[in-house]
Design a protein around this motif. Structure first.
Motif, PDB file in Angstrom:
ATOM      1  N   GLY A  34       0.794  -1.222   0.000  1.00 28.49           N
ATOM      2  CA  GLY A  34       0.000   0.000   0.000  1.00 28.49           C
ATOM      3  C   GLY A  34       0.824   1.270   0.000  1.00 28.49           C
ATOM      4  O   GLY A  34       0.339   2.337   0.397  1.00 28.49           O
ATOM      5  N   LYS A  35       2.058   1.196  -0.472  1.00 27.73           N
ATOM      6  CA  LYS A  35       2.925   2.375  -0.490  1.00 27.73           C
ATOM      7  C   LYS A  35       2.569   3.289  -1.653  1.00 27.73           C
ATOM      8  O   LYS A  35       2.118   2.843  -2.715  1.00 27.73           O
ATOM      9  N   ARG A  36       2.784   4.566  -1.439  1.00 26.01           N
ATOM     10  CA  ARG A  36       2.588   5.555  -2.512  1.00 26.01           C
ATOM     11  C   ARG A  36       3.924   5.726  -3.232  1.00 26.01           C
ATOM     12  O   ARG A  36       4.935   6.069  -2.622  1.00 26.01           O
ATOM     13  N   VAL A  37       3.903   5.496  -4.531  1.00 25.22           N
ATOM     14  CA  VAL A  37       5.141   5.429  -5.315  1.00 25.22           C
ATOM     15  C   VAL A  37       5.106   6.438  -6.449  1.00 25.22           C
ATOM     16  O   VAL A  37       4.127   6.524  -7.197  1.00 25.22           O
ATOM     17  N   LEU A  38       6.194   7.182  -6.572  1.00 32.19           N
ATOM     18  CA  LEU A  38       6.424   8.023  -7.748  1.00 32.19           C
ATOM     19  C   LEU A  38       7.515   7.352  -8.570  1.00 32.19           C
ATOM     20  O   LEU A  38       8.638   7.173  -8.095  1.00 32.19           O
ATOM     21  N   LEU A  39       7.187   6.955  -9.786  1.00 30.60           N
ATOM     22  CA  LEU A  39       8.117   6.286 -10.686  1.00 30.60           C
ATOM     23  C   LEU A  39       8.447   7.236 -11.829  1.00 30.60           C
ATOM     24  O   LEU A  39       7.548   7.689 -12.541  1.00 30.60           O
ATOM     25  N   ILE A  40       9.730   7.548 -12.005  1.00 29.58           N
ATOM     26  CA  ILE A  40      10.123   8.483 -13.063  1.00 29.58           C
ATOM     27  C   ILE A  40      11.094   7.803 -14.026  1.00 29.58           C
ATOM     28  O   ILE A  40      11.784   6.856 -13.669  1.00 29.58           O
ATOM     29  N   ASP A  41      11.114   8.317 -15.245  1.00 26.05           N
ATOM     30  CA  ASP A  41      12.069   7.844 -16.238  1.00 26.05           C
ATOM     31  C   ASP A  41      12.361   8.990 -17.187  1.00 26.05           C
ATOM     32  O   ASP A  41      11.444   9.713 -17.591  1.00 26.05           O
ATOM     33  N   ARG A  42      13.617   9.148 -17.558  1.00 24.20           N
ATOM     34  CA  ARG A  42      13.949  10.260 -18.453  1.00 24.20           C
ATOM     35  C   ARG A  42      13.609   9.959 -19.906  1.00 24.20           C
ATOM     36  O   ARG A  42      13.570  10.869 -20.744  1.00 24.20           O
ATOM     37  N   ARG A  43      13.364   8.701 -20.226  1.00 25.62           N
ATOM     38  CA  ARG A  43      12.855   8.379 -21.553  1.00 25.62           C
ATOM     39  C   ARG A  43      11.353   8.686 -21.611  1.00 25.62           C
ATOM     40  O   ARG A  43      10.699   8.776 -20.574  1.00 25.62           O
ATOM     41  N   PRO A  44      10.805   8.788 -22.822  1.00 26.82           N
ATOM     42  CA  PRO A  44       9.372   9.116 -22.943  1.00 26.82           C
ATOM     43  C   PRO A  44       8.461   7.896 -22.887  1.00 26.82           C
ATOM     44  O   PRO A  44       7.305   7.976 -23.301  1.00 26.82           O
ATOM     45  N   HIS A  45       8.953   6.780 -22.374  1.00 27.22           N
ATOM     46  CA  HIS A  45       8.156   5.560 -22.334  1.00 27.22           C
ATOM     47  C   HIS A  45       8.564   4.710 -21.150  1.00 27.22           C
ATOM     48  O   HIS A  45       9.650   4.863 -20.583  1.00 27.22           O
TER      49      HIS A  45
END
Length: 398
Positions: A34-45
């Motif tokens: 139940g964790k709140r996650v921010l997932l980022i990637d420098r690619r556009p996909h």
């Protein structure tokens, strides 16, 4: 999904990189704890190097070269099967040698075609044994191959290909590079012998989309960690990018090999009899040609292929396995171990070549450690600002 999470402010986890390592961990943290996650990637996909897409002609292709799923781990199959159905596929590769296309890894068929023989399995074993050259201590990739099959076959199949792939002679590379490729005396022409060899039925990207479809996960693409909104707050970071980049290359860059891809669509139904043909000859600038319809089973009047050209500059793909590089990584690892709120994960984060199933296994193992540590006292909201974490620790003596 993203708007709801953003309005709630803080995140439990910031995960950098939306490939296998980051996406699997994000899903587990969100759905399992139940964790709140921010997932980022420098690619556009999403999907990292496993990303696939329909090209301009409607043919499903792998943007970053062929990704063939295979594993001996039922728990990894069970986990990924939550997000995809599968298409049976056994990978076969041919190598263009002496004007012929013959199976690689080398098997009895390879020997019989190359030398115009009719060896049985026992004779094939004797043929290879007679050519093997004793090596007192096996240290390099050259040692591995020459000690098993001799110098002639080493020159035909391995030396040129390895020099193109790695930019180094096999005598300069760790033995692990060529130890991955077996030699057989039977007619088994499969590239892998794992118990599970199948491809995601609708492609890798669709699998990742389903994996990340959770209200506790926010995905931000075309987003670099250094450019992340200063107001974003989180308690823990998992970093799957290059570990040396995280520390500003303060000890110098870790060596990687990169790849350049040339994608083509041909006005014919099929180009080659198998998905991949290797080109060991150093006079041929590419290492292999991939035809994707073999992998996907797609029917189409045209066919799309990719030529691969290894290179020194560009996106990091393969950590170069040499003792001095391992020693340099160890220095970065010591810096990483001193940061309690950042965990490094994946091929780039741990500077090690992993197959896809191994990356999934590594991410699941990290999740199990996190899960075992629950319940843990939660830190006050916002105790870790992204801006503060992005101020990289400096290397000692720098």
């Amino acid at each position: 999904m993203a708007d709801e999470l953003s309005s709630r402010g803080d995140y439990d986890y910031l995960i950098v990189g939306a490939g296998f390592a980051g996406s699997v961990l994000a899903e587990r943290l969100a759905a399992g704890l139940g964790k709140r996650v921010l997932l980022i990637d420098r690619r556009p996909h999403i999907g990292g190097n496993a990303y696939d897409q329909l090209d301009d002609h409607g043919i499903l292709v792998h943007r970053y070269g062929p990704h063939i799923f295979h594993t001996n781990a039922p728990r990894i199959v069970e986990y990924l099967s939550r997000f995809t159905a599968w298409r049976p596929y056994e990978h076969r590769v041919l190598a263009e040698v002496d004007g012929q296309r013959v199976p690689i890894p080398i098997n009895r068929t390879t020997l019989n075609r190359l030398y115009g023989l009719e060896l049985d399995e026992q004779q094939a074993g004797a043929f290879l044994a007679a050519r093997a050259e004793p090596v007192a201590k096996i240290r390099t990739s050259e040692d591995v191959v020459v000690s098993q099959i001799g110098r002639e076959l080493y020159e035909k199949f391995f030396r040129g290909y390895t020099r193109k792939q790695w930019g180094l002679d096999p005598a300069q590379l760790d033995r692990s590079v060529t130890a991955r490729v077996p030699t057989r005396t039977d007619d088994d022409d499969r590239y892998f012998t794992d118990s599970f060899q199948q491809m995601p039925l609708h492609g890798y990207t669709r699998m990742f989309e389903r994996m990340l479809d959770h209200p506790n996960i926010e995905v931000r693409l075309s987003t670099d960690l250094r450019q992340l909104d200063q107001q974003v707050r989180y308690r823990q970071m998992v970093y799957t990018g290059p570990i040396d980049e995280y520390f500003g290359h303060c000890y110098g860059p870790l060596p990687y090999r990169s790849l350049r891809f040339r994608h083509e669509t041909l006005d014919r139904e099929q180009l080659q009899p198998v998905a991949v043909v290797n080109y060991p000859d150093e006079q041929v600038p590419w290492t292999r040609i991939t035809e994707y319809k073999h992998l996907t089973g797609q029917r189409h009047a045209k066919t799309s292929v990719t030529y691969e050209y290894p290179c020194a500059e560009g996106e990091p793909y393969y950590p170069i396995p040499r003792p001095e590089n391992a020693a340099l990584y160890k220095r970065y690892q010591e810096l990483a171990d001193a940061i309690p709120r950042v965990t490094f994960l994946g091929r780039l984060g741990t500077y090690r070549y992993y197959n896809m199933d191994q990356v999934v296994g590594q991410a699941l193992a990290l999740y199990q450690r996190i899960e075992a540590a629950e319940p843990a006292p939660r830190r006050a909201a916002g105790s870790g600002r992204a801006a503060r974490t992005r101020r990289r620790p400096s290397c000692p003596g720098k």
